[in-house]
Design an enzyme around this catalytic site. Structure first.
Site, short mmCIF file in Angstrom:
data_model
loop_
_atom_site.label_atom_id
_atom_site.label_comp_id
_atom_site.label_asym_id
_atom_site.label_seq_id
_atom_site.Cartn_x
_atom_site.Cartn_y
_atom_site.Cartn_z
CG ASP A 119 -1.82 1.17 1.32
OD1 ASP A 119 -2.77 1.23 0.53
OD2 ASP A 119 -1.55 2.05 2.17
CG HIS A 126 7.47 2.10 7.16
ND1 HIS A 126 7.44 1.24 8.24
CD2 HIS A 126 8.73 2.02 6.64
CE1 HIS A 126 8.62 0.66 8.37
NE2 HIS A 126 9.43 1.12 7.41
CD GLU A 127 10.33 4.00 3.83
OE1 GLU A 127 11.35 4.39 4.43
OE2 GLU A 127 10.11 2.79 3.61
CG HIS A 130 12.25 4.87 8.67
ND1 HIS A 130 12.36 4.03 9.78
CD2 HIS A 130 11.98 4.05 7.62
CE1 HIS A 130 12.16 2.78 9.40
NE2 HIS A 130 11.92 2.76 8.10
CG ASP A 136 12.63 -0.75 9.44
OD1 ASP A 136 11.58 -0.21 9.04
OD2 ASP A 136 13.69 -0.76 8.77
#
Length: 191
Positions: A119, A126-127, A130, A136
């Site tokens: 997705d 998610h990135e 970071h 992670d």
């Protein structure tokens, strides 16, 4: 003699009257206002996000509605962005933050992730996680945004869980930008 007694008394009464007239009644005293939250604003540039521009915009909305100590805003013209978002043909990856105002990290929206069925909004969120200092969590369950690809291609959870939100809040909790620079480690989110 009466004058020597009355003069200091009148002066004292006058001073008392001025004090009472100048003071507001206790019930009318303004309530102490809560201190405003010191929020760190980070600017991002999605000008090279190509086909992922709307996924990035959705991911930014996810983060802005999930945390209060940091806010992501599009970089105005002429301003250097702290978070650069670039699309390429590799695997999604990002520099590890937490990035601070004046610093810079890069997020790569690698096409390989969506080509394999992941997705796009989850990848972008998610990135960006970071960039905000989250490593992670692998292997991890789908309920963890930072589990990345280990959540599986059917995982579409796009929001950080409570511990992920708390960690970002702590990373930016002081509101004092620039205290800790990003370490710049590159995280490739492959299995």
């Amino acid at each position: 003699m009466l004058r020597r007694i009355l003069t200091p008394l009148l002066i004292a009464l006058s001073a008392l009257a001025l004090t009472l007239v100048g003071a507001a009644p206790a019930s009318a005293a303004p309530a102490e206002q809560p201190r405003p939250l010191l929020q760190t604003v980070l600017y991002y540039d999605a000008g090279q996000a190509a086909e992922y521009a709307s996924a990035v915009s959705s991911a930014v909305s996810v983060w802005n509605s999930s945390v209060g100590n940091v806010r992501l805003e599009p970089a105005p013209a002429g301003r250097r962005a702290e978070i650069r978002i670039i699309t390429d043909n590799g695997w999604p990856r990002a520099h590890l933050g937490p990035v601070r105002p004046g610093g810079q990290v890069t997020v790569w929206m690698g096409r390989q992730g969506t080509a394999e069925g992941y997705d796009a909004v989850r990848i972008a969120a998610h990135e960006l996680g970071h960039s905000l200092g989250l490593p992670d969590v692998k292997p991890g369950p789908c309920s963890s945004l930072m589990s990345g690809s280990t959540g599986g291609v059917n995982c579409t959870v796009r929001t950080p869980n409570a511990s992920e939100r708390a960690r970002v809040e702590a990373n930016y909790g002081s509101g004092l930008a620039g205290q800790r620079a990003a370490d710049g480690q590159l995280l490739v989110d492959r299995g």
